[in-house]
Structures are given as structure tokens and as C-alpha cells.
Design an enzyme around this catalytic site. Structure first.
Site, short mmCIF file in Angstrom:
data_model
loop_
_atom_site.label_atom_id
_atom_site.label_comp_id
_atom_site.label_asym_id
_atom_site.label_seq_id
_atom_site.Cartn_x
_atom_site.Cartn_y
_atom_site.Cartn_z
CB THR A 64 18.35 66.95 24.16
OG1 THR A 64 17.09 67.20 24.78
CG2 THR A 64 19.26 66.23 25.15
CG ASP A 65 20.98 65.20 19.80
OD1 ASP A 65 21.45 64.58 20.77
OD2 ASP A 65 20.33 64.65 18.91
#
Length: 406
Positions: free
Chosen positions: A190-191
Site C-alpha cells: 500500500t505504501d
């Protein structure tokens, strides 16, 4: 018509040479974005808290070793996402620090921050405050949930977003099988994907500024980026009204496209079309399954997955992994081994692509880094700086940009 290139012409500049970034971000999503920009030639000034710096500096072990084999203060996590940047220590909680950030912003094209929504407003460093003084500034805010909506003020972290955003509901083995249950990805995807989307948005805003002469605010949220990257799984739901579930190492929409156990390990078979399926059946000795009406098309194979896969699993288990790979590669069936990361870096293709790089480091001698996958024929990525020591370039930046030493 193509124009011949003069071999004696001077080297071309890096794609983002002349662009300067004020990086107020930390941990992973923001620094991943700014590392991309730094790799492309931008001058990235990483603003860090005095004495502490980016949280990830302490996210170890492992730490980089010095030339005597002792741990330095630089965690491997931090090194992975901060190369090609310069570090300056600034206390944002002090009036002097706030003033200094604004002075530096005068010399910057882009500002990237990942404070909580409204977190910089008390310092007058939020977008609405900054745009009045710096109308050309491209201001990128990276948060968990974005600048609007009922969750806007909540903190967001990769792991929780993987759960909230649906990825863990489709990752892991089925509940009715051993080991069934939701799983997070082995990397903070996600990051990383948020950092990538932020990079793309910034480059687009730079191009738009060439026409309008104005900057703008980029509102990049982990949840938005995460949901967006679910791609075909979103459309599986949106076109049927049925939420997809976990399928382990199988594919929701393609069969056979999964992990198979062999007599001496595991491998992946990724049959992408019916022609490859026919070749696969021939290579493993069951040509009759290539013409069976229940399996002849991918649509039929999905409908009869539970009948086909056990047959394939039984056959694949009788042979050795590398022998199967050789047979399948010979007939054009995509396949490959499941490798550990040490095996990845020992792979001849990875070696040929020079994905392992080493950069000089002031305390470690050299620091390893993973090469950028952005390959340019004329302006290749340069690996000039390892991730900086805390405040390593404070005096250099102050003198260069502001003409002062403190």
C-alpha cells in the site's frame, strides 16, 4: 523521420535536473515517492527532526555494517527508500524552523508531506497558507484517508489499509483448506503503490505547470491508492455483485494459473490463453485434456476447476521442478520457480540487469541498494548518494540556497 544523434554532443541532463523537492515526509510512502524523483535527477532535500530524524532510521536490525563489521546507525529499512537525497535537520515546532522551511520553499518546485490532515496548519505550512506565497509550488499531501471524508483525520498505516481496503480478503488460502485465512502481503504494498501514484501525479502537475504557470495541491491517500490497485478484482465484484474471496495461489480468472508442488519443490505455471493450455497438456503427457469440452476454453476450465486441478497436481508432483520448467519453456508455457530473495539476486537475469548496486557511504564504506526499474537509453538513473546521514547536508544546503552557515 528520425534525426541522427551527434555522438560528440554533450551528455543530456537527467529528466528532472533543475527540479528541487522539499521533502517533509517520513517512513515509506512519501520517501518512496521522493526517491523516485531523486533517481530522476531532482534535488531532494529531506527535512528531518533534530537528533531523531526519519522514524525508519531506527527500524532495525538489520543495520548497515561499517568496514569493521559493526552496526552503524542506519537501518536497512531507511536505506531502502532514501538514496540520492540530501538531509537537513529542522525543528518544525520552532519559529526559526518554520521560517527556514519557507525560505527553502522559495527555491523549490515541489513539496511532499505526510502529516496528519491539518497537522501543518498550526505552523502555516499547509497548502492553503503556502499557495499564497508560492503559487508555483506543487504541494503533495500523502495521508491515510485523504483530505476529505469522515475518516480524513484518522491515521492510516499500510497493514491496516491492506485489511480495510480488501487486499487481505483475497490474499491467503481458502478458509476450508489447511492454513486458510487472510494474509497481508510480504511487502508494504500500500505504501509503495501510494508512493508510485504520488510520483506520477507530481510529474503530471509539473507538466501542467508548464502551461498554466501555477502549482496545485495533490491529495494522495493510501486507501484510495490501495482500492485502485485491486484492478480486476474490483471489476469482478462490480460486474457481478459478488465479492471475490481468497483463492490461495490460484487465479480468480485464469486456469491453470497457480503454484504446483513438484517432487523436489514448488513452481508456478501461468497459462494465459487456450493455446498455452494445449501446449501445457502436451508437455505433461495428457493431450486428451486439451480437447476435452470441459477444459478446452478458459471459461470452461474455470467452471470445472475443481475437476481439472487435482489431475494436474497429481501429475506435476511426479516430476522434478527444473525438469518441468525445461519442458514447459521448450513449448512456450510461462512458468518459473519460487525463489528466496538470495536466490533472486543470484539469478542470471537479475545479475544481467544489474539490479544490485553499491553506493559509497560515509560510515559503511558502501551501501547496497536495489536499482531503479526505470531504464532510460540516454539519461540513465545515477546512483550518486546513499541514503544520507541525519543532517549530513545541513550546512551545505543552507550555504548553497540561502547563503548562510546556520
Amino acid at each position: 523521420m528520425t534525426t541522427a544523434v551527434n555522438q560528440d554532443s554533450p551528455p543530456r541532463r537527467a529528466p528532472l535536473a533543475g527540479i528541487r523537492v522539499l521533502d517533509l515526509s517520513r517512513v515509506l510512502a512519501g520517501p518512496w515517492c521522493t526517491q523516485n524523483l531523486a533517481d530522476l535527477g531532482a534535488d531532494v532535500i529531506k527535512v528531518e527532526r533534530p537528533k531523531l530524524g526519519d522514524d525508519t532510521r531506527a527500524w532495525g536490525p538489520p543495520f548497515l555494517k561499517d568496514q569493521d563489521g559493526n552496526d552503524t546507525t542506519e537501518a536497512a529499512y531507511y536505506l531502502s527508500t532514501n538514496r540520492n537525497k540530501r538531509s537537513i535537520e529542522i525543528d518544525l515546532a520552532s519559529p526559526e524552523g518554520i521560517k527556514l522551511v519557507k525560505e527553502l520553499a522559495k527555491h523549490c518546485d515541489i513539496l511532499v508531506e505526510n502529516f496528519k490532515v491539518g497537522g501543518l496548519k498550526q505552523y502555516g505550512l499547509d497548502y492553503d497558507s503556502m499557495k499564497q506565497e508560492f503559487p508555483r509550488l506543487i504541494y503533495c499531501s500523502i495521508t491515510g484517508f485523504g483530505q476529505t471524508g469522515p475518516y480524513a483525520e484518522r491515521p492510516g498505516y499500510d497493514f491496516m489499509i491492506q485489511g480495510m481496503g480488501g487486499l487481505m480478503s483475497i490474499t491467503g488460502e481458502r478458509d476450508d483448506l489447511p492454513g486458510g485465512g487472510p494474509q497481508k502481503a510480504g511487502v508494504a504494498v500500500t505504501d509503495i503503490i501510494t508512493g508510485m501514484y504520488a510520483s506520477v501525479a507530481i510529474l503530471a502537475a509539473l507538466q501542467e505547470r508548464n502551461h498554466s504557470g501555477l502549482g496545485q495541491h495533490l491529495d494522495i491517500a493510501l486507501l484510495d491508492c490501495h482500492v485502485s490497485m485491486l484492478a480486476n478484482q474490483n471489476l469482478n465484484y462490480m460486474t457481478t455483485g459478488k465479492a471475490p474471496g481468497r483463492a490461495g495461489n490460484a487465479h480468480q480468472n485464469v486456469v491453470p494459473y497457480q503454484v504446483f508442488k513438484t517432487s523436489d519443490g514448488f513452481m508456478i505455471v501461468a497459462v494465459g490463453n487456450d493455446s498455452q493450455y494445449r501446449s501445457f497438456c502436451g508437455a505433461i503427457g495428457i493431450p486428451e485434456y486439451a480437447t476435452d469440452p470441459k477444459f478446452v476454453t478458459n471459461r470452461q476450465r474455470i467452471l470445472h476447476r475443481d475437476e481439472l486441478i487435482p489431475v494436474l497436481e497429481k501429475i506435476m508432483a511426479t516430476g522434478k521442478r527444473d525438469e518441468w520448467i525445461a519442458k514447459l519453456e521448450a513449448v512456450g508455457v510461462p512458468c518459473g520457480p519460487i525463489q528466496t530473495i538470495d536466490q533472486v539476486f543470484d539469478h542470471p537475469q537479475v545479475k544481467a540487469r544489474e539490479i544490485w548496486k553499491n553506493i559509497p557511504h560515509p560510515t559503511g564504506g558502501t551501501s547496497p541498494t536495489t536499482a531503479s526499474p526505470m531504464i532510460f537509453s540516454a539519461t540513465p538513473v545515477q546512483y550518486k548518494r546513499a541514503a544520507p546521514l541525519l543532517g549530513q547536508h545541513t550546512e551545505e544546503i543552507l550555504k548553497e540556497l540561502l547563503g548562510r552557515t546556520s
